[in-house]
Motif scaffolding. Sequence first.
Motif, PDB file in Angstrom:
ATOM      1  N   TYR A 182       0.852  -1.198   0.000  1.00  0.00           N
ATOM      2  CA  TYR A 182       0.000   0.000   0.000  1.00  0.00           C
ATOM      3  C   TYR A 182       0.887   1.247   0.000  1.00  0.00           C
ATOM      4  CZ  TYR A 182      -4.073  -2.917   0.496  1.00  0.00           C
ATOM      5  OH  TYR A 182      -5.055  -3.854   0.263  1.00  0.00           O
ATOM      6  N   ASP A 199     -10.110   5.400   3.964  1.00  0.00           N
ATOM      7  CA  ASP A 199      -9.034   4.587   3.402  1.00  0.00           C
ATOM      8  C   ASP A 199      -9.207   3.096   3.688  1.00  0.00           C
ATOM      9  OD1 ASP A 199      -7.484   6.534   2.030  1.00  0.00           O
ATOM     10  OD2 ASP A 199      -6.785   7.285   3.952  1.00  0.00           O
ATOM     11  N   SER A 203      -7.286   2.265   7.529  1.00  0.00           N
ATOM     12  CA  SER A 203      -5.891   2.509   7.884  1.00  0.00           C
ATOM     13  C   SER A 203      -5.614   3.990   8.032  1.00  0.00           C
ATOM     14  CB  SER A 203      -4.984   1.921   6.800  1.00  0.00           C
ATOM     15  OG  SER A 203      -5.284   2.527   5.541  1.00  0.00           O
ATOM     16  N   SER A 205      -3.277   7.075   6.639  1.00  0.00           N
ATOM     17  CA  SER A 205      -2.561   7.347   5.397  1.00  0.00           C
ATOM     18  C   SER A 205      -1.726   8.601   5.563  1.00  0.00           C
ATOM     19  CB  SER A 205      -3.516   7.494   4.205  1.00  0.00           C
ATOM     20  OG  SER A 205      -4.305   8.659   4.317  1.00  0.00           O
ATOM     21  N   SER A 271      -7.334   7.362  10.972  1.00  0.00           N
ATOM     22  CA  SER A 271      -8.282   6.294  10.645  1.00  0.00           C
ATOM     23  C   SER A 271      -9.722   6.784  10.756  1.00  0.00           C
ATOM     24  CB  SER A 271      -8.086   5.106  11.597  1.00  0.00           C
ATOM     25  OG  SER A 271      -6.860   4.471  11.353  1.00  0.00           O
ATOM     26  N   ASN A 289      -0.631   3.806   2.908  1.00  0.00           N
ATOM     27  CA  ASN A 289      -1.607   3.388   3.916  1.00  0.00           C
ATOM     28  C   ASN A 289      -0.896   2.464   4.879  1.00  0.00           C
ATOM     29  OD1 ASN A 289      -3.439   3.537   1.163  1.00  0.00           O
ATOM     30  ND2 ASN A 289      -4.480   4.343   2.966  1.00  0.00           N
TER      31      ASN A 289
END
Length: 552
Positions: A182, A199, A203, A205, A271, A289
Amino acid sequence: MGLSWRFLGGSDLKVISEVPRLNASEYNYGLFWKEYMRANKPVLLTGLMDSWRACREWVLESGAPNLTFIAENFGRSRVLVADCGRKEFTDQKRQEMTVLQFIEYWQKLRENRMETGSQPDQLLYLKDWHFVKDFPAYCAYKTPEAFSDDWLNSYLDAFQMHSVNAEITPKKADNDNQCSDYRFVYMGPKGTWTPLHADVFRSYSWSGNVCGRKRWFLLPPEQVHLSYDRFGRDTVYDVCSEVSAQQFPGFCETRWIECNQGPGEILFVPSGWFHQVINVEDTISINHNWLNACNISWAWKLLKTDYRETVESIEDIRSISDDFELLCQRNLAANSGMNYLDFTIFLAKMADSSIKFQSDLYPGYLGHDNSNELSELGKDVWKNNARQCLFNLLQIKQILEEMSHEELFQHGGESFPVGISCKHLDLVEKLRVESKDKVSAVVGQFLIQGERSPEIRFVSEFLSRFFAVNPSCSDCVGNTTESRCEFGKNLDGDVVEKSKTRKAAAEISGRPLVVLRCIQYIIDMAARSGIIMSDVESYSITLPRFLTVEPS
């Protein structure tokens, strides 16, 4: 910043604040960990990209993307490109092309804009380019320290996330169908954009602008429900266009946070924060991510929700299915990228890596005179490692306790076949069985005499016990005969059947209850050392350490 409105096309967003900024001169890992990552709050970081190769070679002196350089050096890669003007289901329609073909499109678009000043008929946006996979020898950037505790990509560097055989599956270099990682490069002309979304796996990012500018609109998790339609199924697609009050009755109550991101700036997106992004200039960005102990509960919460929806969608065939639960898990993996078995393996590997994290603290920080005294640096490292190890294990423990009550594991109990090798969990289980959970007085070169810090007492006891059942480490830690017992005896000297010890070592295969026993053994050891476990949740991690995943 007070409440203000942003009139965007047919929409008016109520913006309540801007994302705070943190300069490199103000940054330290402990501050970022506590105030942003653990608190799940966004922040714009500046001054962390100055050394990136991409910022030198991918950008012209004017600040525009160096499309010629990119085409000549990376043009052969095949990528997915989004058509920003065409919707397909809940996302933009995608098509495959080479990077060279995309660059040729972009250069023609530039020329037309300069000649006519008109808006193009088609706006294409290159997204999710696995650049690191395609060009591993070209070091375009270095992941900033703030984002280095990355379980997701560390795991995916070694293994596939999903396996149809419920076994951990090493990656094959020649398999392009498996999820590589990712880590992405995004490239797009002015006006390209990404619809409202959260995401993957919920997750974290981070997005670093190599060149160009982006405008972000972020919606906090507690507001997300207001962006769904009246059936609770789909979110608003484009917050910059007119939003139907009838279809999305709660949208008018949303309150947004805005970020105007320039070149050389990195936005941390926490998140569960839904966001929409617009490129206000020709832009290239690098995006990751990632998951770790601070946000792994978000991934579990999403997976549970997806599982419930999967079961509901095929409930009508339960009575005629030979193995309804297996069918649910297969569908869950197809729709969500992983299922309960995959997630169990992932958590077991992260628990294993967290224990390795502790065992790596062999006497590198002890005095050379064998006085068992730690330097001040050594004390800081041991304390930080103890805190991060326990924090990691507690987060994993909480999820595994929930998982153990799920139908999949209730049905199969501990015998449900999940194939995985976890070297350090194996050793902890072996230690647990051999010591019979007794509190032994372990004397060895790892014990720090007269130490008041409970974290250091915990680490010293852990190392003494761990290496007592781990003969393979003798080369790296020197002579540890004082603290090691013979194979086949526990730490009290009691004889233990070798078959029982071997069985215990072979038991660690990703099953929630087995991994839980090992984690609980370590937590009990920490509690005996004086660590108050309720305080672990409020720990602040001040030194960056990241887990490495060992191949099985």
